[in-house]
Design an enzyme around this catalytic site. Structure first.
Site, short mmCIF file in Angstrom:
data_model
loop_
_atom_site.label_atom_id
_atom_site.label_comp_id
_atom_site.label_asym_id
_atom_site.label_seq_id
_atom_site.Cartn_x
_atom_site.Cartn_y
_atom_site.Cartn_z
N LYS A 158 1.04 8.00 -16.26
CA LYS A 158 0.43 9.14 -16.99
C LYS A 158 1.38 9.54 -18.10
O LYS A 158 2.59 9.47 -17.95
CB LYS A 158 0.26 10.34 -16.03
CG LYS A 158 -0.84 10.16 -14.99
CD LYS A 158 -2.14 10.78 -15.46
CE LYS A 158 -3.33 10.15 -14.82
NZ LYS A 158 -3.81 10.63 -13.60
N MET A 179 -11.13 4.18 -4.90
CA MET A 179 -11.39 5.10 -6.02
C MET A 179 -12.74 5.79 -5.86
O MET A 179 -13.44 6.03 -6.86
CB MET A 179 -11.34 4.34 -7.36
CG MET A 179 -9.98 3.79 -7.67
SD MET A 179 -9.93 2.86 -9.20
CE MET A 179 -10.63 1.31 -8.71
N GLY A 204 0.70 -0.85 -7.37
CA GLY A 204 0.39 -0.54 -5.97
C GLY A 204 -0.53 -1.59 -5.36
O GLY A 204 -1.37 -2.18 -6.05
N GLY A 205 -0.36 -1.86 -4.07
CA GLY A 205 -1.25 -2.80 -3.37
C GLY A 205 -1.10 -4.21 -3.89
O GLY A 205 0.02 -4.69 -4.08
N ASP A 206 -2.21 -4.86 -4.14
CA ASP A 206 -2.20 -6.18 -4.76
C ASP A 206 -2.57 -6.02 -6.23
O ASP A 206 -3.52 -5.29 -6.55
CB ASP A 206 -3.23 -7.10 -4.07
CG ASP A 206 -3.21 -8.47 -4.69
OD1 ASP A 206 -2.45 -9.32 -4.18
OD2 ASP A 206 -3.90 -8.69 -5.70
N ASP A 227 3.47 2.29 -12.24
CA ASP A 227 2.55 3.43 -12.34
C ASP A 227 2.58 4.26 -11.07
O ASP A 227 3.41 4.07 -10.20
CB ASP A 227 1.15 3.01 -12.79
CG ASP A 227 0.70 1.74 -12.15
OD1 ASP A 227 1.03 1.55 -10.97
OD2 ASP A 227 0.03 0.93 -12.82
N PRO A 267 0.78 -1.24 0.00
CA PRO A 267 0.00 0.00 0.00
C PRO A 267 0.81 1.30 0.00
O PRO A 267 0.26 2.34 -0.33
CB PRO A 267 -0.82 -0.11 1.29
CG PRO A 267 -0.04 -1.03 2.17
CD PRO A 267 0.66 -1.99 1.26
#
Ligand code: SAH
Length: 263
Positions: free
Chosen positions: A57, A170, A88-90, A35, A12
């Site tokens: 981006k 999100m 990021g994260g999983d 990313d 995370p």
């Protein structure tokens, strides 16, 4: 010979939350495709000469289309390289990892998936919120607040009935609609709710209140994306269970040489 793609979850935010295997992959990458949610400490772990491709981006701030990212992975692997796709994260939690691996599988490119700690669980833990608790929640539901264009809107009546912890990713641009729809469809306006910005990063920040007040709480505290929205009684434990994480340097963590034969 074809190379291989390693789809790696970065965790995370706190760089030391990456898995041992994930860190080893980064340290042996020929090319790293990453990313915007990936922290700079992990990017610094690549070996000298590793090519870095940022697909977060474009220079004029548009996201790179997913098809293009898929094709970059295929093209790099066809050059015989060890490709690390760091997310990021999983990678399989709202990360489009599934789409990327589908393309690899269809193109006959060897791949491996290395899971990561998702912000939906680990990020909340760092903020002092256990996603389940025997006294407060016996299930949890991870929901996207951002729907693909043209897809059906959320099934609010069903979501409002769920008794478990709701974790919405999100969702910041839709926070008013989310809170309002849940209340309109029967979730108690007094349900504890919080938003956690940059969970597990040093700048982590939390706004807390109820389903009715959260949109204002978020404004008052200056909480912006990336943030988790969490709704349910577990939020009440936050003040008691918050802690200050130990900062660890990645090279202090572990001797990874035992994994070297895998590469
Ligand atoms: N694969 C990721 C999620 C990707 S979707 C995972 O497993 O965590 C991106 C969304 O995740 C962000 O909009 C935000 O809602 C959430 N997110 C990811 N990292 C976060 C963090 N450190 N703090 C708060 N929210 C985060």
């Amino acid at each position: 010979m074809n190379g291989k793609v390693w789809l790696v979850g970065a965790g995370p935010g706190d760089p030391s939350l990456i898995t041992v295997k994930g860190l080893h992959c980064i340290r042996h990458a020929d090319v790293l495709v990453y990313d915007r949610l990936v922290c700079k400490e992990l990017l610094a772990e690549v070996p000298a000469g590793c090519e870095m491709i940022n697909v977060g981006k474009t220079p004029n701030n548009h996201p790179i289309p997913q098809d293009e990212i898929n094709q970059i992975l295929v093209a790099q692997a066809l050059m015989g390289r060890n490709v690390v796709r760091l997310k990021g994260g999983d990678p399989y939690v709202f990360g489009r990892g599934g789409e990327e691996v589908e393309t690899l599988a269809q193109s006959g490119i060897p791949f491996e998936v290395i899971p990561g700690i998702t912000s939906a669980i680990g990020g909340l833990a760092y903020a002092g919120i256990p996603v389940t608790h025997r006294d407060h929640a016996s299930s949890f539901h991870v929901i996207t607040g951002h729907l693909q264009q043209g897809k059906d809107p959320q099934d609010w009546p069903t979501l409002a009935k769920l008794q478990g912890t709701l974790v919405i990713l999100m969702g910041m641009s839709q926070i008013e609609t989310i809170c309002q729809q849940l209340i309109e469809h029967g979730k108690a306006a007094s349900t504890p709710a919080a938003a956690v910005m940059c969970a597990s990063h040093q700048v982590q920040k939390i706004a807390q209140g109820t389903l009715a007040t959260l949109p204002q709480d978020v404004l008052r505290e200056g909480i912006k994306s990336p943030a988790l929205i969490v709704i349910g009684n577990v939020v009440q434990l936050q003040k008691l269970l918050q802690f200050t994480p130990t900062v660890m340097q990645l090279d202090e963590m572990i001797d990874l040489s035992t994994l070297a034969e895998a590469f």
